[in-house]
Design an enzyme around this catalytic site. Structure first.
Site, PDB file in Angstrom:
ATOM      1  CB  SER A 160     -10.641   5.609   9.089  1.00  0.00           C
ATOM      2  OG  SER A 160      -9.964   4.392   8.987  1.00  0.00           O
ATOM      3  CG  ASP A 190      -1.970   0.982   1.303  1.00  0.00           C
ATOM      4  OD1 ASP A 190      -2.514   1.313   0.240  1.00  0.00           O
ATOM      5  OD2 ASP A 190      -2.295   1.440   2.416  1.00  0.00           O
TER       6      ASP A 190
HETATM    7  O1  G3H Z   1      -4.273   3.169   2.219  1.00  0.00           O
HETATM    8  C1  G3H Z   1      -4.858   3.069   3.319  1.00  0.00           C
HETATM    9  C2  G3H Z   1      -6.091   3.742   3.581  1.00  0.00           C
HETATM   10  O2  G3H Z   1      -6.375   4.717   2.677  1.00  0.00           O
HETATM   11  C3  G3H Z   1      -6.542   3.886   4.984  1.00  0.00           C
HETATM   12  O3  G3H Z   1      -6.853   5.199   5.391  1.00  0.00           O
HETATM   13  O4  G3H Z   1      -6.435   5.136   7.829  1.00  0.00           O
HETATM   14  O5  G3H Z   1      -7.864   6.862   6.841  1.00  0.00           O
HETATM   15  O6  G3H Z   1      -8.652   4.502   6.916  1.00  0.00           O
HETATM   16  P1  G3H Z   1      -7.484   5.429   6.829  1.00  0.00           P
HETATM   17 ZN    ZN Z   2      -4.558   5.309   1.482  1.00  0.00          ZN
END
Ligand code: G3H
Ligand code: ZN
Length: 278
Positions: A207, A82
């Site tokens: 999130s 990621d």
């Molecule tokens: O790449 C990971 C996500 O976009 C997670 O983002 O921590 O805001 O859920 P978040």
């Molecule tokens: Zn992200």
């Protein structure tokens, strides 16, 4: 079992389902996600960010542990890199056996993002690995929330054609690392992007999005839904509650176990919100 990302994500797109993509930081995250996928009866993506690899000192320890958890699970699981901004990390992820990578060139200008992403696609596709890229920077990676940025559909069509990516992260109103679920999405833009682009769309920073808005996002055309901070909140709250109820406990298996089982329940619930289980 390790499953083909195209199979998991493209088939969900065709069926109007979402696919949960959850970030692994500790091995307990991977264990929780596998158990949740088995319990919910669907596949999911376990993803390791460049920042998580940096935290562990390198990608291999956490990636190999996550791959082992995925292979031992009866649920179909993709193990994905990621937000890699470092090309060398993509090469490492492929060599380690991760079957999907995100190259994040969103900080680059358009032409440089296209050129760098196309090179990653050539390398990854030669190894049978699928590639996600980002166009229109989703804010919050540096702690500054920027929910105002938007991906332009015409540019996104050109980008997918010029790079050959298998999935595209787009900016539609989210921002990374929000601890309150107050974001509202540009659902019309999601519908426009879904109609214009032939590859699955990825929602980052999920999130900060409330349950009903996540369901609407999937219905409007988002497929891979990335959630990290929310689950870390879940884990941390469970550990804090455990520690305050039993302050004498020093065995990490006890408090990490409490955090892990809280994440299992929450991921099962989220998979329903994302229509991943239908
Ligand atoms: O790449 C990971 C996500 O976009 C997670 O983002 O921590 O805001 O859920 P978040
Ligand atoms: Zn992200």
């Amino acid at each position: 079992m390790l499953t083909d990302p195209i199979e998991l994500v493209a088939s969900a797109r065709a069926a109007g389902r979402g696919v949960g993509a959850f970030n692994v930081i500790q091995v307990e995250h991977a264990e929780a996600f596998a158990e949740a996928a088995e319990r919910a009866g669907c596949g999911l993506v376990m993803q390791i960010s460049q920042n998580a690899a940096k935290y562990h000192g390198s990608l291999a320890p956490i990636a190999l542990a996550t791959l082992a958890v995925a292979r031992e699970s009866s649920a179909p699981i993709v193990v994905h890199l990621d937000h890699a901004e470092d090309r060398a990390l993509v090469t490492q992820a492929i060599a380690l056996g991760m079957n999907s990578v995100m190259y994040d060139g969103s900080k680059l200008d358009y032409a440089a993002n296209v050129a760098a992403t196309a090179e990653v696609v050539r390398e990854a596709h030669a190894a049978g690995v699928s590639v996600e890229a980002e166009l229109g920077e989703v804010g919050g990676k540096d702690g500054v929330h920027a929910p105002g940025v938007r991906t332009r559909p015409s540019e996104a069509v050109d980008f997918v054609g010029a790079t050959g990516v298998d999935a595209l992260a787009v900016a539609v109103g989210t921002s990374h690392a929000m601890t309150e679920r107050t974001a509202s999405l540009d659902l019309d833009l999601i519908r426009e992007l879904r109609a214009a682009i032939r590859v699955p769309l990825v929602l980052h920073g999920s999130s900060g999005v409330p349950d009903d808005e996540l369901t609407r996002a999937v219905e409007a055309g988002m497929t891979k839904i990335n959630i990290s901070t929310h689950l870390n909140k879940t884990m941390t709250a469970a550990i804090a509650a455990f520690m305050s109820a039993q302050p004498g406990i020093v065995d990490p298996r006890k408090y990490l176990g409490a955090g892990r089982s809280a994440m299992v329940d929450e991921v099962v619930r989220l998979l329903g919100v994302l229509k991943a289980t239908r």
